[in-house]
Design a protein around this motif. Structure first.
Motif, PDB file in Angstrom:
ATOM      1  N   UNK A 150      57.021 -20.577 -12.074  1.00 17.72           N
ATOM      2  CA  UNK A 150      58.060 -21.504 -12.515  1.00 17.72           C
ATOM      3  C   UNK A 150      57.565 -22.940 -12.516  1.00 17.72           C
ATOM      4  N   UNK A 151      58.351 -23.769 -13.161  1.00 14.69           N
ATOM      5  CA  UNK A 151      58.109 -25.212 -13.163  1.00 14.69           C
ATOM      6  C   UNK A 151      58.085 -25.726 -11.728  1.00 14.69           C
ATOM      7  N   UNK A 152      57.185 -26.636 -11.387  1.00 16.01           N
ATOM      8  CA  UNK A 152      57.193 -27.187 -10.027  1.00 16.01           C
ATOM      9  C   UNK A 152      58.430 -28.040  -9.782  1.00 16.01           C
ATOM     10  N   UNK A 153      58.686 -28.362  -8.524  1.00 17.14           N
ATOM     11  CA  UNK A 153      59.795 -29.252  -8.179  1.00 17.14           C
ATOM     12  C   UNK A 153      59.654 -30.563  -8.968  1.00 17.14           C
ATOM     13  N   UNK A 154      60.802 -31.134  -9.321  1.00 14.94           N
ATOM     14  CA  UNK A 154      60.790 -32.351 -10.129  1.00 14.94           C
ATOM     15  C   UNK A 154      61.637 -33.440  -9.485  1.00 14.94           C
ATOM     16  N   UNK A 164      63.485 -26.977 -16.950  1.00 15.88           N
ATOM     17  CA  UNK A 164      62.982 -26.023 -15.961  1.00 15.88           C
ATOM     18  C   UNK A 164      62.684 -24.695 -16.644  1.00 15.88           C
ATOM     19  N   UNK A 165      61.558 -24.082 -16.295  1.00 18.18           N
ATOM     20  CA  UNK A 165      61.153 -22.822 -16.927  1.00 18.18           C
ATOM     21  C   UNK A 165      60.681 -21.825 -15.873  1.00 18.18           C
ATOM     22  N   UNK A 166      60.818 -20.530 -16.193  1.00 19.20           N
ATOM     23  CA  UNK A 166      60.354 -19.459 -15.322  1.00 19.20           C
ATOM     24  C   UNK A 166      59.786 -18.343 -16.190  1.00 19.20           C
ATOM     25  N   UNK A 184      71.017 -17.256 -18.295  1.00 21.85           N
ATOM     26  CA  UNK A 184      70.184 -16.049 -18.371  1.00 21.85           C
ATOM     27  C   UNK A 184      68.926 -16.276 -19.205  1.00 21.85           C
ATOM     28  N   UNK A 185      68.578 -17.531 -19.459  1.00 19.24           N
ATOM     29  CA  UNK A 185      67.398 -17.845 -20.268  1.00 19.24           C
ATOM     30  C   UNK A 185      66.192 -18.099 -19.360  1.00 19.24           C
ATOM     31  N   UNK A 186      65.008 -18.103 -19.958  1.00 14.84           N
ATOM     32  CA  UNK A 186      63.825 -18.423 -19.166  1.00 14.84           C
ATOM     33  C   UNK A 186      63.602 -19.927 -19.036  1.00 14.84           C
ATOM     34  N   UNK A 187      64.289 -20.735 -19.875  1.00 16.62           N
ATOM     35  CA  UNK A 187      64.166 -22.188 -19.826  1.00 16.62           C
ATOM     36  C   UNK A 187      65.553 -22.815 -19.909  1.00 16.62           C
ATOM     37  N   UNK A 199      68.220 -21.766  -7.929  1.00 12.41           N
ATOM     38  CA  UNK A 199      67.669 -20.466  -7.551  1.00 12.41           C
ATOM     39  C   UNK A 199      67.640 -19.564  -8.770  1.00 12.41           C
ATOM     40  N   UNK A 200      66.465 -18.937  -8.996  1.00 15.88           N
ATOM     41  CA  UNK A 200      66.312 -18.046 -10.137  1.00 15.88           C
ATOM     42  C   UNK A 200      66.031 -16.640  -9.628  1.00 15.88           C
ATOM     43  N   UNK A 201      66.818 -15.680 -10.097  1.00 15.38           N
ATOM     44  CA  UNK A 201      66.569 -14.269  -9.811  1.00 15.38           C
ATOM     45  C   UNK A 201      65.950 -13.641 -11.046  1.00 15.38           C
ATOM     46  N   UNK A 202      64.768 -13.087 -10.894  1.00 18.56           N
ATOM     47  CA  UNK A 202      64.079 -12.427 -12.004  1.00 18.56           C
ATOM     48  C   UNK A 202      64.052 -10.932 -11.789  1.00 18.56           C
ATOM     49  N   UNK A 203      64.389 -10.179 -12.827  1.00 17.80           N
ATOM     50  CA  UNK A 203      64.433  -8.717 -12.751  1.00 17.80           C
ATOM     51  C   UNK A 203      63.488  -8.131 -13.792  1.00 17.80           C
ATOM     52  N   UNK A 204      62.631  -7.174 -13.373  1.00 18.66           N
ATOM     53  CA  UNK A 204      61.723  -6.556 -14.338  1.00 18.66           C
ATOM     54  C   UNK A 204      62.346  -5.292 -14.919  1.00 18.66           C
ATOM     55  N   UNK A 205      61.637  -4.635 -15.821  1.00 13.71           N
ATOM     56  CA  UNK A 205      62.215  -3.477 -16.527  1.00 13.71           C
ATOM     57  C   UNK A 205      62.472  -2.277 -15.615  1.00 13.71           C
ATOM     58  N   UNK A 206      61.676  -2.031 -14.556  1.00 14.03           N
ATOM     59  CA  UNK A 206      62.064  -0.960 -13.622  1.00 14.03           C
ATOM     60  C   UNK A 206      63.283  -1.305 -12.773  1.00 14.03           C
TER      61      UNK A 206
END
Length: 270
Positions: A150-154, A164-166, A184-187, A199-206
């Motif tokens: 993710x983007x560093x602290x700013x 902000x991006x992840x 629900x976007x990446x940016x 806080x960002x929660x990321x979920x993968x395909x499994x």
């Protein structure tokens, strides 16, 4: 006599005569001995005929009971995300022993909690009330958590926006929600009124999730104080002073002794 299925053999011993004949001969190590080893695959009654030195004959019998093995069933294989537990469940016996013990809450339970760090196959041995044992296995597959970048602290000034991006997952959720942006976007673009941790929660395909955070620090705007409005005579100058900040720029720059100073001399002509 009793044997557990597949447990090997049992010793049969006859006494009281001079010679012996065992029937049926199936699964016997010796049919004409006083002692023989029986290894039947199902319950069998063996008859022994004994003959003494006078040629007199008598018979006796013994039944070897084959007890079936307990139907130990540990259920279907399971898949978990790293750090999440799996509840194992086994049936078919009265006592159990699990191995390996790695990641198990209990090795002698019917329903232990498994939390292995890597994919692990667990074997469980079940014992019934007759002492007969059987085994089953279950594999717990451990899927790794997504690695979020993710983007560093700013740090921004009040009223400004931060982008902000992840990356690293298939789906995202931002909290708190940024006004006018997508949760629900990446940016996202955010203009917080005060310092905020996103806080960002990321979920993968499994379906495995992990969280990370970005801190946006909001610096307040400086409170600028300057010399109050003043009237001067034509062809004279006045000292202007500003305070409340670190750097200054005066405008318009015409007829100023310094445009990047806290204090400047103004000599306006009109």
């Amino acid at each position: 006599k009793a044997l557990c299925a597949g447990a090997g053999s049992v010793s049969l011993v006859a006494t009281g005569a001079a010679s012996y004949i065992w029937t049926p001969t199936t699964s016997l190590s010796c049919a004409a001995c006083d002692t023989t080893m029986a290894s039947p695959t199902s319950s069998t009654t063996y008859v022994v005929t004994g003959t003494d030195v006078n040629g007199c004959i008598n018979r006796d019998s013994v039944t070897v009971i084959i007890r079936p093995l307990p139907a130990v069933n540990a259920g279907a294989d399971q898949t978990i995300c790293k750090g999440s537990p799996a509840t194992l469940s086994v049936t078919g016996a009265s006592a159990y022993s699990w191995s390996p013990a790695t990641g198990l809450s209990c090795t002698a339970c019917a329903r232990p909690i498994a939390n292995p760090a890597t994919t692990t196959s667990y074997s469980v041995t079940g014992t019934d009330s007759y002492g007969c044992t059987n085994k089953d296995t279950i594999t717990v597959t451990v899927n790794p958590l997504p690695v979020l970048n993710h983007t560093p602290d700013q740090t921004i000034c009040a009223g400004k926006s931060a982008i902000l991006s992840v990356s690293g997952a298939a789906a995202y959720h931002w909290s708190p929600a940024a006004a006018g942006s997508c949760t629900t976007c990446d940016t996202i673009s955010t203009t917080p009124g005060s310092t905020t941790k996103y806080t960002i929660t990321g979920t993968d395909r499994p379906g495995c999730s992990d969280t990370t955070s970005i801190l946006v620090t909001v610096d307040p705007l400086p409170i600028i104080n300057v010399t109050h409005d003043t009237t001067i005579c034509d062809s004279t100058s006045i000292k202007l002073t500003a305070s409340g900040a670190f750097n200054y720029t005066w405008a318009p720059p015409k007829n100023l002794s310094c445009i990047n100073c806290a204090t400047t001399i103004a000599s306006p002509t009109d």
